[in-house]
Design an enzyme around this catalytic site. Structure first.
Site, PDB file in Angstrom:
ATOM      1  N   HIS A 442      -1.444  41.417 -38.734  1.00  0.00           N
ATOM      2  CA  HIS A 442      -1.941  39.956 -38.486  1.00  0.00           C
ATOM      3  C   HIS A 442      -2.133  39.846 -37.009  1.00  0.00           C
ATOM      4  O   HIS A 442      -3.018  39.146 -36.590  1.00  0.00           O
ATOM      5  CB  HIS A 442      -0.637  39.208 -38.906  1.00  0.00           C
ATOM      6  CG  HIS A 442      -1.162  37.722 -38.663  1.00  0.00           C
ATOM      7  ND1 HIS A 442      -1.107  36.633 -39.670  1.00  0.00           N
ATOM      8  CD2 HIS A 442      -0.854  36.954 -37.399  1.00  0.00           C
ATOM      9  CE1 HIS A 442      -1.310  35.464 -38.951  1.00  0.00           C
ATOM     10  NE2 HIS A 442      -0.950  35.979 -37.611  1.00  0.00           N
ATOM     11  N   GLU A 443      -1.171  40.132 -36.336  1.00  0.00           N
ATOM     12  CA  GLU A 443      -1.228  39.993 -34.546  1.00  0.00           C
ATOM     13  C   GLU A 443      -2.485  40.724 -34.054  1.00  0.00           C
ATOM     14  O   GLU A 443      -3.424  40.227 -33.306  1.00  0.00           O
ATOM     15  CB  GLU A 443      -0.267  40.215 -34.205  1.00  0.00           C
ATOM     16  CG  GLU A 443       1.135  39.378 -34.543  1.00  0.00           C
ATOM     17  CD  GLU A 443       0.960  37.937 -34.393  1.00  0.00           C
ATOM     18  OE1 GLU A 443      -0.091  37.534 -33.572  1.00  0.00           O
ATOM     19  OE2 GLU A 443       1.484  37.263 -34.879  1.00  0.00           O
ATOM     20  N   HIS A 447      -5.713  38.245 -35.075  1.00  0.00           N
ATOM     21  CA  HIS A 447      -6.242  37.394 -33.974  1.00  0.00           C
ATOM     22  C   HIS A 447      -6.759  38.239 -33.058  1.00  0.00           C
ATOM     23  O   HIS A 447      -7.486  37.631 -32.068  1.00  0.00           O
ATOM     24  CB  HIS A 447      -4.736  36.868 -33.380  1.00  0.00           C
ATOM     25  CG  HIS A 447      -4.103  35.867 -34.308  1.00  0.00           C
ATOM     26  ND1 HIS A 447      -4.837  34.638 -34.699  1.00  0.00           N
ATOM     27  CD2 HIS A 447      -2.596  35.822 -34.721  1.00  0.00           C
ATOM     28  CE1 HIS A 447      -3.992  34.049 -35.461  1.00  0.00           C
ATOM     29  NE2 HIS A 447      -2.649  34.423 -35.429  1.00  0.00           N
ATOM     30  N   GLU A 501      -5.058  31.120 -38.772  1.00  0.00           N
ATOM     31  CA  GLU A 501      -3.927  31.901 -39.251  1.00  0.00           C
ATOM     32  C   GLU A 501      -4.412  32.637 -40.713  1.00  0.00           C
ATOM     33  O   GLU A 501      -3.971  33.773 -41.112  1.00  0.00           O
ATOM     34  CB  GLU A 501      -2.622  30.868 -39.578  1.00  0.00           C
ATOM     35  CG  GLU A 501      -2.126  30.402 -38.209  1.00  0.00           C
ATOM     36  CD  GLU A 501      -1.877  31.564 -37.337  1.00  0.00           C
ATOM     37  OE1 GLU A 501      -1.315  32.619 -37.619  1.00  0.00           O
ATOM     38  OE2 GLU A 501      -1.820  31.333 -36.047  1.00  0.00           O
TER      39      GLU A 501
END
Length: 693
Positions: A442-443, A447, A501
């Site tokens: 996810h990070e 992003h 997100e």
């Protein structure tokens, strides 16, 4: 209110591994972080600072000996324990609204019994008189656009958001005046002169320095004139203390980057100018693999109903070398993984990444740290910063995973009652591994990816304007992009954080079956937890999280209170609609149970469904297509009657609120000592009382 589940964020072993100089740096930066507490309280609600003072004052009145206070006040100890539960949750969320979900919570102790406790000391009695009504008042019950049922201290004065044309005009004036919104609040006032109403908007800018500058004066010949002022000095006392602690920390910085970083942050806190802060972020990105990592600033805009003004955040973490090595290896292969994402499919250009991805994926700093101080309304398992897209594209970004937070929470799988009884043991055993890898992906690749197609102020484009790329959703050339000065948050406003997100969560879930990624984390055919186990567990988590998200949906306002929750519900809804039989949600109305069943043979169909959703959100984001994004995302996250029935069960079986108990550091001569606290309500309250903020 349910009794909180308290986890100790143990950091002693990592702290003892620091040198004396590093400990002093960690101490002063941690002090700077905690000095931001009252800024956050002020950003949450008008009463939050007074409630904080009341809790700490009661603690000091009995020196944490709550049984003695109960006897003195002649209040049953079970009633006192109800107040202690409230106090621990309040302190952990830094306010009287949950950091996750933005719903208000109240103490279960009776007002009369709480008054008896307060009356044992005149000072506490005075504070209680100020907060009694606010402590127990049912409305407003959520944070959001100010109304009868919700409130926001980012927007002060009556009807500040009633006229969105005026608010938009203020935003445009701020943009043209090079005033960033993150560290501001907005206050509206109306005065009457000669029977004519005059409106004024004060842009309250966080800074130590104080002054007032008129950005726009009305034409007094007109009845519709609006005055717009920049008023510096918001949160000045706290920012002064933060800057002083940062000044002390500079003396013990490990290198010139850290010195420049802290000095730049302090300069921005002093002047309110976020250009200085942005330059500091460019320095922060270059400070690779520090032993003590820090984050300061007005960072996340989750709680602003308009999605642009940000909550203060102060974080200090200590590097976890062994876990960081694995994360760094993932960062090294990340560029090879990106071509596997849906928007790169079929492209050879840009090293197989296609036109909707950055040309260069600089290997980012990716660290696992142990939290020493995390001053925020919500302690995230990981972060990817900075949030400024131009800095991310030009200078890069950092990823940070908070190991002790993830380890603490993994001790109990939340929402496990939704897993079939026959699978609960394995779900619990596999959950941490799947969750950890999901957060990591996810990070770094959620992003850390995407290219915003943009025209700059000189009329230059970061793509071939004469032969624009084909939109994979339509098969036609793209017909929208970001104009000069436009930003992701400015264009997508209230959808920006939740869509961002959601896109990041989708990336993590989409890639979790990639063999070389799983192998990095020790998941092979020979390991105890097999790759297939991790993937299956992740899809179970997606189902549980999609249902648990309904805790943070407000049926009366039809609003979502948390960006991640809305994203999780949208992902589940998409897979329910878009895949045939992957999920089965069993709602037994008689026994009021909710069970998620995942068809293990259809996981590839689940991946394809996630990929289709991910492609849409990614292309909407890259091309500034807010209209299509809103239509798609709002439809997916609309809660129908069936989901409202699910919500009843979710609320009935809601998990206890999480509360994290942080350590403190203290100077003892030239040395720094660390103090950790028992993971109990009393230990958590004591940690805050000794923080002296």
């Amino acid at each position: 209110m349910r009794k909180p589940e308290i986890f100790q964020l143990s950091v002693a072993a990592s702290f003892e591994g620091l040198t004396s100089k590093e400990k002093l740096y960690a101490h002063h930066t941690a002090r700077a972080a905690w000095h931001g507490t009252r800024i956050i309280l002020r950003q949450v609600s008008p009463e939050a600072n007074d409630i904080f003072d009341f809790i700490i004052a009661l603690h000091h009145s009995c020196d944490g000996q709550w049984e003695q206070l109960a006897r003195r006040a002649q209040v049953d100890m079970t009633e006192v324990e109800k107040f202690l539960d409230y106090a621990a949750v309040f302190l952990s969320n830094i306010g009287n609204y949950f950091g996750s979900g933005d719903q208000k919570f109240h103490p279960d102790i009776s007002p009369d019994d709480l008054e008896k406790l307060a009356n044992c000391d005149p000072t506490r009695s005075q504070i209680f008189a100020k907060v009694r009504d606010a402590l127990f008042r049912p409305l407003p019950d959520s944070l959001g656009v100010p109304s009868d049922t919700s409130q926001s201290t980012y927007y002060l004065g009556d009807g500040t958001l009633d006229n969105m044309d005026e608010v938009s005009a203020v935003s445009k004036l701020m943009e043209s005046s090079n005033i960033f919104p993150e560290n501001t609040r907005l206050r509206k006032s109306v005065t009457t002169e000669g029977g004519i109403s005059r409106r004024a908007y004060a842009i309250l800018q966080a800074s130590v320095e104080e002054d007032e500058t008129a950005l726009q004066e009305p034409d007094h010949q007109s009845a519709n004139g609006t005055r717009i002022l920049l008023v510096r000095g918001d949160h000045k006392e706290e920012l002064k203390k933060i800057s002083q602690s940062l000044g002390q920390a500079v003396k013990y910085a490990a290198n010139c980057e850290q010195q420049k970083l802290l000095s730049g942050i302090a300069e921005s806190f002093s002047s309110g100018d976020l250009n200085a802060y942005r330059e500091a972020q460019r320095v922060w990105v270059k400070d690779k693999a520090p032993r003590v990592e820090t984050v300061f600033g007005f960072v996340e805009p989750y709680r602003d109903p308009l999605g642009v003004r940000a909550e203060f955040e102060g974080i200090v973490g200590i590097s976890d070398p062994e876990r960081t090595k694995v994360l760094h290896r993932l960062a090294e292969i990340a560029s090879d993984i990106i071509p596997q994402l849906p928007w790169a499919e079929g492209y050879e250009e840009n090293n197989g990444k296609g036109p909707f991805e950055k040309e260069l994926f600089d290997i980012p700093d990716f660290a696992s740290v142990q939290i020493l101080a995390y001053c925020s309304s919500l302690v995230f398992p990981g972060i990817n910063l900075p949030n400024y897209n131009d800095i991310r594209q030009e200078d890069g970004f950092k990823n940070i995973i908070f190991a002790n937070r993830m380890i603490a929470e993994s001790k109990r799988a939340r929402g496990i009652h939704m897993i079939h009884e026959s699978e609960r043991k394995l779900f619990q055993e596999h959950r941490f591994t799947a969750y950890y890898i999901w957060v990591v992906l996810h990070e770094i690749l959620g992003h850390g990816t995407s290219k915003l197609l943009q025209e700059d102020s000189q009329g230059h484009f970061n793509f071939d304007r004469e032969h624009p790329p084909l939109n994979p959703l339509t098969g036609k050339p793209i017909d929208s992009w970001y104009g000069p000065g436009e930003t992701w948050t400015g264009v997508f406003t209230d959808l920006s954080t939740t869509v961002d997100e959601c896109r990041a969560e989708l990336v993590g879930a989409y890639l979790i079956d990639v063999a070389e990624i799983l192998e990095l984390f020790g998941c092979t055919g020979d390991s105890e937890i097999k790759p297939a186990d991790v993937v299956y567990n992740l899809y179970q988590q997606l189902g549980v999280d999609g249902l648990r998200a309904l805790e943070n949906y407000n049926p009366s306002t039809k609003k979502w209170g948390q960006a991640h929750s809305r994203a999780h519900f949208g992902m589940l809804q998409h897979m329910l609609r878009d895949s045939s039989g992957l999920y089965k949600i069993i709602h037994d109305k008689e026994s009021q149970t909710l069970t998620v069943r995942v068809n293990r043979s259809l996981l590839q169909e689940g991946k394809a469904s996630l990929g289709r959703m991910l492609l849409r959100l990614h292309i909407y984001r890259c091309t500034a297509d807010i209209r299509s994004c809103r239509e798609f995302y709002e439809d997916l996250t609309t809660v129908n009657e069936e989901a409202l029935g699910w919500r009843e069960v979710v609320l009935m079986k809601k998990d206890s609120p999480l509360a994290f108990c942080h350590a403190n550091t203290f100077l003892q001569g030239d040395s720094v000592i660390l103090r950790e606290y028992e993971p109990t309500v009393c230990g958590l309250i004591q940690s805050w009382a000794e923080r002296d903020v």
